[in-house]
Design an enzyme around this catalytic site. Structure first.
Site, PDB file in Angstrom:
ATOM      1  N   GLU A  16       0.820  -1.207   0.000  1.00 34.03           N
ATOM      2  CA  GLU A  16       0.000   0.000   0.000  1.00 34.03           C
ATOM      3  C   GLU A  16       0.861   1.267   0.000  1.00 34.03           C
ATOM      4  O   GLU A  16       0.570   2.239   0.699  1.00 34.03           O
ATOM      5  CB  GLU A  16      -0.967  -0.010   1.186  1.00 34.03           C
ATOM      6  CG  GLU A  16      -1.918  -1.185   1.140  1.00 34.03           C
ATOM      7  CD  GLU A  16      -2.929  -1.213   2.272  1.00 34.03           C
ATOM      8  OE1 GLU A  16      -4.026  -1.766   2.076  1.00 34.03           O
ATOM      9  OE2 GLU A  16      -2.632  -0.670   3.352  1.00 34.03           O
ATOM     10  N   ASP A  61      -8.628  -8.673   4.730  1.00 35.45           N
ATOM     11  CA  ASP A  61      -8.356  -7.503   5.556  1.00 35.45           C
ATOM     12  C   ASP A  61      -9.368  -7.375   6.689  1.00 35.45           C
ATOM     13  O   ASP A  61     -10.205  -6.478   6.673  1.00 35.45           O
ATOM     14  CB  ASP A  61      -8.375  -6.244   4.686  1.00 35.45           C
ATOM     15  CG  ASP A  61      -7.859  -5.009   5.405  1.00 35.45           C
ATOM     16  OD1 ASP A  61      -7.208  -5.155   6.449  1.00 35.45           O
ATOM     17  OD2 ASP A  61      -8.101  -3.897   4.915  1.00 35.45           O
ATOM     18  N   GLU A  98     -12.643  -1.606  12.445  1.00 36.51           N
ATOM     19  CA  GLU A  98     -12.595  -1.007  11.108  1.00 36.51           C
ATOM     20  C   GLU A  98     -13.729  -1.502  10.217  1.00 36.51           C
ATOM     21  O   GLU A  98     -14.363  -0.718   9.511  1.00 36.51           O
ATOM     22  CB  GLU A  98     -11.251  -1.312  10.456  1.00 36.51           C
ATOM     23  CG  GLU A  98     -11.122  -0.762   9.043  1.00 36.51           C
ATOM     24  CD  GLU A  98      -9.779  -1.041   8.409  1.00 36.51           C
ATOM     25  OE1 GLU A  98      -9.593  -0.685   7.237  1.00 36.51           O
ATOM     26  OE2 GLU A  98      -8.895  -1.625   9.091  1.00 36.51           O
TER      27      GLU A  98
END
Length: 644
Positions: A260, A339, A367
């Site tokens: 990333e 993720d 998240e």
């Protein structure tokens, strides 16, 4: 800042000990901490026959940090292997409360994992997109403010005490996405890092920092960060020397590389073993560790490409490197291949590298499970992951297989309730307890947390249990169905956006069309991801007839009319679970409302605000997901309910 609602172990938790006598034998800062805790709880020192006795005796227990607790004759007698064990014995005594003076067989307590770590994704500078704490839902950082390290660390001391009470022994204080300002924790800010380490030390917690692989260039002025370059090796060696000179018990470095946008060894034609070993050899003389994250994948893929599979990436990158990592490298692997989704299969990397130290990585911060605006108790998910048997029913569990410890992304901030939603504290508590003992029952852990946090009111216990017991399942019901994942708003990852990532470069697709939905990850016709598992799982996942229904769409693209084991079609399951999920959320909001006057007013008010948002969001998830699949499939709801 006023601590309206501190973390567990408030003064009331130790009230049962007040007026009792205590004898503590041992030396060192951690034993001094135990003495201070006992004094603050109102125990009086005694030379002999104390009600509570804690003795540090080398060799008294089978492993470091372990202790034996005997409860007989109205006394509690703990024998600890070392000073850290004495601290953990104290908190077990507090956790037992009045029961500690009831007769019970002697029991030895030993941590299942020697390394039990929390990673903070805190930034020093406020990031323009991610803010002060990346994926943080509880205010600003405990450690940093206004671009500097905080002067007042009193709240960090409270936090350290709470972590010691659940057995956490390592903390990384800054974001794995290391920006320019945070990189200077290795240099300009080292004295401040040492101050934070001083606060954690009395609680048996060693400090770690996340570092940038490019530091030799960005901080050292070198023209390369090539791990095989002698100048780069020398730079990292000198950097490690400086850190340990300032913090002799420093834990080590955490690294996110080639992921990333973060720099890494790929830029120099090297692999991740080359990169990790570079740092490992720099910190080895000091007994340090390098936590090297396995979260490496192509985040710029073409959505038209049905063969490139983000789920395969960590295994493809790391499994061939097994045996090449130095002994003080811990490869840190997310629990699933994607993720931190609400439902994923266990990552095959976690049992594909027997000659490498591997750590399981969990996410306490919510998240993808409601941003701590939703009450979602994650311990049942974690227990399911820890209980997974990679080699079938007769083999060891994942908790027994992982040899490098457990790490998790923290969910605290400077919010007055620490975690945004007061009930989100239960997740942090449960993480520590399961990292210590993966066989603990999530419901029992929840009862412990409720009692330590709110007291022993049975109405409160039942009410909070009714909210949290099945909350993970409830969240799954009204969000992403059958393991498909990622139907979230891009960037923020909050709220529904069914096609939000469908044409993006991030590789998080569901491939819904007019005929069906799901990702074909089979060996026969798909990406081949199912083949990364050992038997029997590769065969189980390969067929839609044997794959668990909750993972069906993760492994297979199936028609909307495919029948699940329940007898329902996929599309009817989507409709039914989304309607039922909303009904459950509404019931949980009513359960919280019934606790008015039974929990502190400020806690109740914050909870009422959060439950109103949870109800609103659940309705939005239900309506968007159901509408999407009605329009996509053209198949009406058998119950005739309103879908738009």
């Amino acid at each position: 800042m006023t601590d309206i609602h501190p973390l567990w172990l408030p003064t009331a938790a130790t009230a049962v000990l007040r007026g009792r006598t205590v004898r503590i034998e041992g030396e060192g800062p951690l034993v001094d901490t135990v003495r201070a805790e006992a004094a603050s709880a109102g125990l009086a020192p005694a030379e002999a026959d104390a009600d509570v006795a804690i003795t540090v005796a080398a060799g008294a227990a089978s492993a470091p940090e372990s202790f034996t607790l005997a409860r007989e004759g109205g006394r509690a007698i703990a024998t600890a292997a070392d000073a850290a064990a004495a601290l953990y014995a104290w908190f077990e005594i507090v956790r037992l409360g009045a029961r500690v003076f009831e007769a019970a067989p002697a029991r030895t307590y030993a941590p299942q994992h020697a390394l039990r770590m929390l990673d903070h994704w805190d930034n020093i500078d406020v990031h323009p997109v991610m803010g002060q704490v990346e994926r943080g839902y509880a205010g600003g950082s405990l450690f940093f403010h206004d671009g500097e390290l905080r002067d007042d660390l009193s709240r960090v001391a409270q936090y350290a005490r709470a972590l010691a009470a659940i057995g956490v022994n390592r903390v990384a204080i800054n974001n794995v996405n290391v920006h320019a300002r945070e990189a200077r924790l290795l240099t300009d800010d080292l004295a401040g890092v040492a101050r934070i380490a001083d606060v954690f030390r009395p609680w048996g917690i060693r400090l770690h920092v996340s570092v940038s692989f490019a530091s030799p260039r960005t901080l050292g002025g070198l023209d390369t960060a090539d791990p095989l370059d002698p100048g780069v090796q020398q730079w990292w060696g000198a950097a490690a020397d400086r850190v340990w000179a300032a913090i002799p018990d420093f834990g080590g470095f955490v690294v996110k590389a080639d992921s990333e946008g973060q720099p890494g060894p790929f830029a120099y034609g090297r692999d991740h073993a080359d990169g990790a070993n570079l740092l490992a050899r720099a910190v080895a003389p000091h007994g340090g560790l390098v936590h090297w994250r396995a979260f490496v994948y192509n985040h710029t893929q073409d959505w038209r490409d049905r063969k490139t599979d983000r789920a395969r990436a960590a295994y493809d990158h790391f499994a061939p490197l097994d045996g090449r990592f130095d002994d003080n490298v811990v490869v840190q692997v997310k629990f699933g291949p994607m993720d931190f989704q609400v439902r994923e299969p266990v990552s095959p990397v976690l049992f594909a590298m027997p000659r490498t130290r591997l750590a399981l990585e969990l996410q306490v911060t919510q998240e993808y499970t409601g941003h701590q605006r939703h009450a979602v108790y994650l311990a049942p998910q974690w227990r399911e992951i820890l209980d997974f048997r990679p080699y079938g029913d007769e083999g060891p569990t994942l908790a027994q297989t992982v040899n490098g410890g457990i790490a998790a992304v923290s969910n605290v901030g400077d919010d007055e309730f620490w975690t945004g939603h007061p009930l989100a504290q239960a997740n942090l508590y449960a993480y520590g307890r399961l990292a210590w003992d993966a066989t603990l029952d999530p419901a029992t852990i929840l009862d412990e947390w409720i009692a330590l946090t709110f007291g022993d009111d049975e109405t409160v216990r039942r009410g909070i249990r009714s909210i949290l017991d099945d909350s993970w399942e409830t969240y799954e019901m009204h969000t992403s169905p059958l393991g498909v994942g990622f139907m979230v708003t891009p960037g923020s990852h909050y709220g529904p956006s069914v096609d939000g990532y469908e044409y993006s470069p991030w590789g998080t697709y569901h491939f819904a069309d007019r005929d069906g939905i799901g990702v074909d990850r089979t060996v026969a016709t798909g990406t081949g991801y199912a083949g990364q598992y050992p038997s029997p799982w590769r065969e189980v996942y390969e067929s839609p007839e044997t794959v668990p229904d909750e993972l069906l769409l993760f492994f297979h693209h199936v028609p909307y009319t495919h029948r699940l084991r329940s007898g329902k079609t996929v599309v009817q399951h989507i409709y039914d679970t989304h309607f039922a999920g909303v009904e459950r959320v509404e019931a949980k909001a009513r359960a919280w409302q019934a606790l008015e006057g039974l929990v502190p007013p400020a806690v109740f008010a914050r909870g009422r605000e959060r439950f109103a948002e949870q109800v609103r969001s659940a309705h939005e998830w239900r309506d968007q997901v159901n509408t999407y699949f009605l329009r996509k499939s053209g198949i009406p709801d058998e119950a005739g309910r309103e879908i738009y």
